[in-house]
Structure formats: structure tokens, C-alpha cells
Write a protein that holds these residues in place. Structure first.
Motif, mmCIF file in Angstrom:
data_model
loop_
_atom_site.group_PDB
_atom_site.id
_atom_site.type_symbol
_atom_site.label_atom_id
_atom_site.label_comp_id
_atom_site.label_asym_id
_atom_site.label_seq_id
_atom_site.Cartn_x
_atom_site.Cartn_y
_atom_site.Cartn_z
ATOM 1 N N SER A 234 0.319 -9.661 -1.073
ATOM 2 C CA SER A 234 0.221 -10.875 -0.284
ATOM 3 C C SER A 234 0.955 -12.032 -0.970
ATOM 4 N N ASP A 235 1.350 -11.845 -2.223
ATOM 5 C CA ASP A 235 2.092 -12.860 -2.957
ATOM 6 C C ASP A 235 3.559 -12.786 -2.558
ATOM 7 N N GLU A 236 4.077 -13.874 -1.941
ATOM 8 C CA GLU A 236 5.454 -13.857 -1.429
ATOM 9 C C GLU A 236 6.485 -13.603 -2.514
ATOM 10 N N SER A 237 6.176 -14.002 -3.744
ATOM 11 C CA SER A 237 7.179 -13.831 -4.802
ATOM 12 C C SER A 237 7.365 -12.360 -5.180
ATOM 13 N N LEU A 238 6.472 -11.497 -4.688
ATOM 14 C CA LEU A 238 6.612 -10.064 -4.992
ATOM 15 C C LEU A 238 7.235 -9.293 -3.831
ATOM 16 N N TYR A 239 7.458 -9.973 -2.698
ATOM 17 C CA TYR A 239 7.949 -9.271 -1.504
ATOM 18 C C TYR A 239 9.319 -8.638 -1.720
ATOM 19 N N PRO A 240 9.496 -7.442 -1.219
ATOM 20 C CA PRO A 240 10.837 -6.864 -1.174
ATOM 21 C C PRO A 240 11.564 -7.367 0.081
ATOM 22 N N LEU A 241 12.802 -6.950 0.268
ATOM 23 C CA LEU A 241 13.625 -7.450 1.377
ATOM 24 C C LEU A 241 13.008 -7.203 2.755
ATOM 25 N N THR A 242 12.413 -6.021 2.921
ATOM 26 C CA THR A 242 11.910 -5.688 4.259
ATOM 27 C C THR A 242 10.875 -6.695 4.736
ATOM 28 N N VAL A 243 9.900 -6.959 3.877
ATOM 29 C CA VAL A 243 8.849 -7.897 4.255
ATOM 30 C C VAL A 243 9.358 -9.330 4.145
ATOM 31 N N GLY A 244 10.160 -9.589 3.118
ATOM 32 C CA GLY A 244 10.672 -10.929 2.880
ATOM 33 C C GLY A 244 11.574 -11.426 3.992
ATOM 34 N N SER A 245 12.324 -10.530 4.599
ATOM 35 C CA SER A 245 13.280 -10.940 5.643
ATOM 36 C C SER A 245 12.555 -11.627 6.799
ATOM 37 N N GLU A 246 11.316 -11.176 7.034
ATOM 38 C CA GLU A 246 10.499 -11.806 8.062
ATOM 39 C C GLU A 246 10.371 -13.309 7.826
ATOM 40 N N LEU A 247 10.056 -13.644 6.553
ATOM 41 C CA LEU A 247 9.890 -15.057 6.207
ATOM 42 C C LEU A 247 11.198 -15.813 6.348
ATOM 43 N N ILE A 248 12.291 -15.161 5.908
ATOM 44 C CA ILE A 248 13.603 -15.824 5.984
ATOM 45 C C ILE A 248 13.965 -16.110 7.443
ATOM 46 N N PHE A 249 13.714 -15.158 8.320
ATOM 47 C CA PHE A 249 14.082 -15.319 9.734
ATOM 48 C C PHE A 249 13.336 -16.497 10.380
ATOM 49 N N GLN A 250 12.188 -16.863 9.786
ATOM 50 C CA GLN A 250 11.422 -17.957 10.375
ATOM 51 C C GLN A 250 11.977 -19.340 10.023
#
Lengths: 291, 363
Positions: A234-250
Motif C-alpha cells: 500500500s506504500d506508493e514508494s514501493l509500487y512497481p510500474l504496473t500499479v504505479g502507472s495507475e497513479l501516473i495516469f491520474q
């Protein structure tokens, strides 16, 4: 059933014509498949490399861009956590590939060479567990990691992703080891090599196509995994690209160009892995029969 | 000091579940001998060899090299080398690496290793193949490389598991000579497993003939050929196979038509006796023991001819080897015979009837 009529030796159509026809058919089908596969990829690349100004100029999507730019990538690197997500992906994937492959080699070898009671049953159970949907595993794994206090760490993501790839990896490696005659090892033993030495000098070199296939497979699982990582981190700093891309797209400043650039970054490593290791992959899935 | 070891098997038994592969074998293999273990497939010969190698553990029994108990010693620690049926050269190593692998394991420096490998290669005529990988070699060359492995390791015991079964006839002849030369050059006890009795006969000092997990007879080739313990041995060893013809027994004589064979005292209660004729000792025209036969086929073998025939009265098969077939043609009815001293008598269950003082079948 039509072989006697039109194909095969002695058919109505002469052999030379048959050969030419089958060559033409092969290329036609190949071209069709290529079209289906390449169109989306081309769209991705062409959008990723254009500035917003040229992208929709004239009201239509520009398919042949007048100028190319890397601005989209620069935006991603400078204004988002893309680099950090990418590194997380690399850490999780590399660890999971290593873990999954090691597990597969050790278990596959043991299942093949040691007298374990009910080992066919064990191997089938392993394969069956691969059939289970990841989401079914995700919730129990969440509970387990929660109890162990491992949530929100790389290790939980690595273990969770490995849980998805390991069963099939083990099964594949088990199959592969069965195709390596034990005589090679016996020959090494009779000449003084210990079991470990024989495995290192003889079995592993012969099993290389097998474990490289396993590594490629577990790479694909780990790199592309979304479900497991999403559940245990649940810590964003540990996210890999797959999950992280969601945040970037927002983000408000992310347009089509940046989105496609990010997808391009996500797609590049699997493409390179497949391109450079495809020979091993073919040999590995052949289970040694095709050599 | 490396020396050939005598191998003693004591009550060797191997069971897989309820299947008995090797059944209570006790055998003394003298040091430095070339011993063949021969038998049809499924007779347990390969299992026996693998137990000598330590690749299988006997269910019951002990194995000794000289006087040292080896039963629980792992294959790595037994002073032996093994040549496998499927050759088992490591496909990812060059022939040089293959030959030198055992030496490398034992920590010999590369320079010494290379010297030994070169010597072995010269002796086996595989110098040109050393830097190739096994898949580039023919089957015969591969087996030479496999022999090279054994050669450089200078073992006390060399085990060979049907090393020629996948090779063609000409290569077999070459390699047969190679094996015997190797045996002379190495101070080692050779144990050679084969299903081909001809290989066993031509190369061995001693032969153990196996049947259903037991050793039916152990002896030198001449004894096995001329004085078999059973009908099984007599028919298994020798080409063409020994002819077996049934005779009716009535106390002192076993009869068939006009011919009769005196029976030793111990066989007087038999009702039927099986008489074995070696094809090489049968003569067209008759002898002390005679059988009437019809000639079926005549096979020329160069100097010799093999005449395949069937007995007139009950169509049993009978072969004979002769050098003169000028008066014979297929369909002829002839009388063939043998000296009384050259026939074997067997009980109905196949055991040999050895004649006592009064019989004429003493050898």
C-alpha cells in the motif's frame, strides 16, 4: 481426408504447385498475424513519440508524424515517479525470477531423481495450484503476510508474485529433468563426482534451456503482475510500474503522449527478453525432444 | 599401488517390491580376470552390474573387493570405472574434457591430465577427435572416447554395461579387440555385461550365464560350451543353438526309432529325456546316435554351411554345421548322427544328466 484428392503425393495438384501454394499460404497467414500484433504496437510508439501539437493536428490521429520528440519521456522522468516505479519493478522481478527459478530447479530435480512417495500426486497438485486464479490466492496471502508483519515490503511482493509463477515453473522443470537421462549423472558418480558436483558439472549445463525458459516465464509473470502487488503493497514508494502507472495516469498533466510513452517503457523489457532468449525458450518448451 | 581387485558377491539379492531381479547370487570373480555376465534381457545381469558399481544397493547380501566390504560404499568411492550402454558422454563437453573429467574430479593438474589424455587418445586412435564434442562423432568413435575415460582413470575394476549393443557388426569386431587390448594394458578386473553370447565367448576368461536372476553356470568358455550344466546353457551358448530332441526312456535306455542312448543309473526313473546335439558335432550320414531329418534350407557361411532341417517323425527343428553340402538339397531326407560322447542328456526339467561310470556320454 482431402489428402488423396488435392494434396500429398499422387494428389490431383502437382507437387511443385502444392509447395508453392503452401509457401504463399504460410506468408499470407504470417502477414495477417503480424498486422494484428503490430497495429497496436505501432499506435503506441507513434503516439509516444509525438508532441500534443502534431498528434491531433487536422482533427485526426497523425499516423505518420512529421517530427519526432522524446518530450513525453522527459515529462515522465522529470515530473512523475516513473524511475522509482521502474526500479521497484526491476527489484521485484529480478528477485522473483531468481527465487522462482531456484525453487523450480531444486524441486524439479528432487521430484525427478529422489524416491518421494506419491510424487506424481505432488507434481499434479503443484500444477493444479497454478490453475487457481491469482485473486483466490491473494486474500489468504494478505492474511498470512499481515500475521507475519510482512505487508508493505518488497519481500511480500516478491513472495506473492513467486507464488503465482512457481507452480508452473516447478512443473516445467520437473518435465525437463525427466528428459535428461540419469546415465549422465551415474557416469559422473562412478568417476568420483559427488551428487552436487554432478549436478553442477553435468545436470545444470544440460538443463540450461529448461531453466532459462522457466526464468523467462517467471519474468513475464512478475513484470506484468498487478493483482498480487496491489494487494500486498500500500506504500506508493514501493509500487512497481504496473500499479504505479495507475497513479501516473491520474495526474492532470499526463496526456495521450505520456501515457503511451509509459506503456512503451513497460513493454520494452519483456520485448528485449523475448528477443534475446527466444532460442532457449523454444528449446525449453520442446522439453528436449526437438534437438 | 593400484591393483586389480577380486570381487566377491555373497548372497546378492535385489528385490523391487515383489519382483526379484537378482536372486541370491554368490560369485567369486578372480582379480584381473575378464568376466562376462551373459543372459537374455530381464535376466538381472544389468542390475547385478549396477550393484557391483554401487548404483543400486542390494536388498540382501554383501560385496567385497579383495577382502574389503564394499556393500555400503557409494559409487564415488569404489575404485572402479564404468562404460555405459548408451555411452553417456557428456554432450556439452569436448571429448578431451569428457576423457579427463574423472581426473579433474580427483584434482589432477591440467598438464598431467592432458598428458594422460593424449596417451589414451593415441592408443585408442581418437587423437583427431579430442577437441570435438560427442555429437560430431560416429557411434564407434564415441564408444572409443568412452573407453578413453576408463583408460585414463586406470581403475581396479572396469564395468562394461552392454557397451556395443548399439553398434554395427564391423565396429563390434574392432572394439572387441580394443576391449581385450585394454584388458591386457590395464591391471584391472573386467566385468562385461552382454546379451550376446558370442561377445562373451570370444573375450572372456570366465562367463557367468544368468537366468531369471540367478547364475545358472559360471566357468570358462570351453567348459560352458562343452560341458553345460543345463539345457538352457546348452541352447543359449553357441551358434547355431544346440538341437534338443526328445527321446523316450525306459530304464536303462533312451530310445527314438532305431537309435538308443544308454542312461546313467541316476536317470533310470525318467520317462522322457531330452538329448542335445551340438550342430557342429552332427554329421550327415549318421553316427552312434542317429536322427532322420528333412532338409529345409541350406545357408552358406563361406567355408561352413548351416543346414536347417526338421525331424521326420515329429517336426522338431534340427540344425547342423558342415563343410560339404554337395550331396544335399532342400527336401532331401537324410540321416544325421553324432558320436555318443558328443551328445548331452537333460531331464525333462532341463537339468543335465551327467553319466556315471557306465554311460557312454562322458566328456
Amino acid at each position: 481426408m482431402f489428402e488423396r484428392l488435392v494434396g500429398g503425393p499422387g494428389g490431383l495438384v502437382p507437387n511443385a504447385v502444392q509447395q508453392r501454394l503452401s509457401a504463399v499460404a504460410l506468408y499470407a497467414i504470417g502477414a495477417l498475424v503480424l498486422l494484428f500484433v503490430l497495429t497496436p504496437i505501432y499506435l503506441m510508439v507513434v503516439v509516444a513519440l509525438q508532441s500534443p501539437q502534431t498528434l491531433f493536428s487536422g482533427g485526426e490521429l497523425t499516423l505518420i508524424p512529421p517530427t519526432l520528440t522524446l518530450n513525453n519521456f522527459v515529462t515522465l522522468v522529470e515530473q512523475t515517479s516513473t524511475v522509482s516505479y521502474f526500479l521497484n519493478s526491476v527489484i521485484i522481478t529480478v528477485s522473483s525470477v531468481f527465487l522462482s527459478t531456484t525453487l523450480a530447479v531444486v524441486s524439479g530435480y528432487s521430484l525427478t531423481r529422489f524416491d518421494i512417495s506419491a510424487k506424481t500426486l505432488v507434481a499434479r497438485a503443484v500444477l493444479f495450484s497454478y490453475m487457481v486464479s491469482p485473486i483466490v490466492l491473494a486474500i489468504p496471502l494478505y492474511v498470512i503476510f499481515f500475521r507475519l508483519g510482512l505487508l508493505n515490503q518488497y519481500v511480500s511482493a516478491i513472495l506473492a508474485v513467486t507464488a503465482i509463477s512457481a507452480p508452473f515453473s516447478i512443473w516445467l522443470m520437473w518435465q525437463y529433468f525427466q528428459n535428461i537421462p540419469i546415465a549422465y549423472e551415474e557416469s559422473a558418480w562412478a568417476r568420483g563426482a559427488s551428487r552436487w558436483r554432478a549436478v553442477r558439472d553435468v545436470v545444470l549445463p544440460l538443463a540450461r534451456p529448461g531453466y532459462i525458459s522457466v526464468a523467462i516465464f517467471s519474468f513475464a509473470v512478475a513484470w506484468n503482475d498487478y493483482t498480487m502487488v496491489k494487494v500486498v503493497l500500500s506504500d506508493e514508494s514501493l509500487y512497481p510500474l504496473t500499479v504505479g502507472s495507475e497513479l501516473i495516469f491520474q495526474e492532470v498533466f499526463i496526456g495521450w503522449g505520456e501515457q503511451m510513452a509509459l506503456l512503451f517503457i513497460i513493454s520494452l523489457p519483456p520485448f528485449l527478453v523475448a528477443a534475446f532468449l527466444q532460442n532457449y525458450l523454444m528449446q525449453g518448451f520442446n522439453l528436449g525432444h526437438g534437438e | 599401488m593400484i591393483m586389480a581387485k577380486a570381487i566377491t558377491l555373497d548372497g546378492f539379492t535385489k528385490r523391487y517390491g515383489t519382483m526379484v531381479a537378482v536372486d541370491d547370487i554368490s560369485l567369486d570373480i578372480p582379480a584381473g580376470e575378464f568376466v562376462s555376465i551373459v543372459g537374455p534381457s530381464g535376466s538381472g545381469k544389468t542390475t547385478l552390474l549396477r550393484m557391483i558399481a554401487g548404483l543400486e544397493t542390494p536388498t540382501v547380501g554383501r560385496i567385497l573387493f579383495d577382502d574389503k566390504d564394499m556393500t555400503t560404499v557409494s559409487p564415488q568411492d569404489r575404485p572402479l570405472s564404468m562404460v555405459f550402454q548408451n555411452i553417456a558422454l557428456f554432450p556439452h563437453m569436448t571429448c578431451r574434457e569428457n576423457v579427463g573429467y574423472g581426473l579433474k574430479i580427483h584434482g589432477m593438474p591440467k598438464a598431467e591430465r592432458d598428458q594422460l589424455i593424449d596417451e589414451a587418445a593415441k592408443s585408442l586412435q581418437i587423437e583427431d577427435q579430442l577437441e570435438k564434442v560427442p555429437s560430431e562423432l560416429s557411434g564407434g568413435q564415441q564408444q572409443r572416447v568412452a573407453l578413453g575415460r576408463a583408460f585414463v582413470e586406470d581403475p581396479d575394476v572396469l564395468l562394461l554395461d552392454e557397451p556395443m549393443s548399439d553398434l554395427d557388426a564391423k565396429l563390434k569386431e574392432d572394439l572387441r579387440i580394443e576391449f581385450q587390448r585394454l584388458h591386457r594394458e590395464l591391471d584391472a578386473t573386467f566385468v562385461y555385461v552382454t546379451h550376446d553370447q558370442r561377445e562373451a565367448m570370444t573375450m572372456s576368461d570366465e562367463i557367468a550365464v544368468m537366468r531369471k536372476g540367478t547364475v545358472e553356470q559360471f566357468g570358462d568358455p570351453e567348459t560352458i560350451f562343452h560341458d553345460p550344466d543345463s539345457e538352457y546353457i546348452a541352447t543359449f551358448i553357441g551358434t547355431p543353438s544346440t538341437n534338443i530332441i526328445e527321446f523316450d526312456a525306459d530304464g536303462e535306455l533312451a530310445r527314438r526309432g532305431t537309435t538308443s542312448v544308454p542312461l546313467p543309473a541316476e536317470a533310470r526313473d525318467e520317462e522322457r529325456v531330452r538329448v542335445g546335439f551340438r550342430p557342429q558335432y552332427l554329421r550327415a550320414g549318421g553316427g552312434e546316435v542317429e536322427v532322420d531329418v528333412l532338409v529345409d534350407v541350406i545357408e552358406p557361411l563361406g567355408v561352413d554351411y548351416v543346414v536347417h532341417a526338421t525331424t521326420v517323425d515329429d517336426s522338431s527343428r534340427l540344425d547342423l554345421v558342415t563343410t560339404d553340402v554337395s550331396k544335399l538339397s532342400p527336401g532331401d531326407k537324410i540321416t544325421v548322427g553324432s558320436r555318443l560322447a558328443d551328445v548331452f542328456l537333460f531331464r525333462a526339467d532341463g537339468r543335465r544328466i551327467r553319466s556315471g561310470a557306465e554311460g557312454g556320454v562322458d566328456l
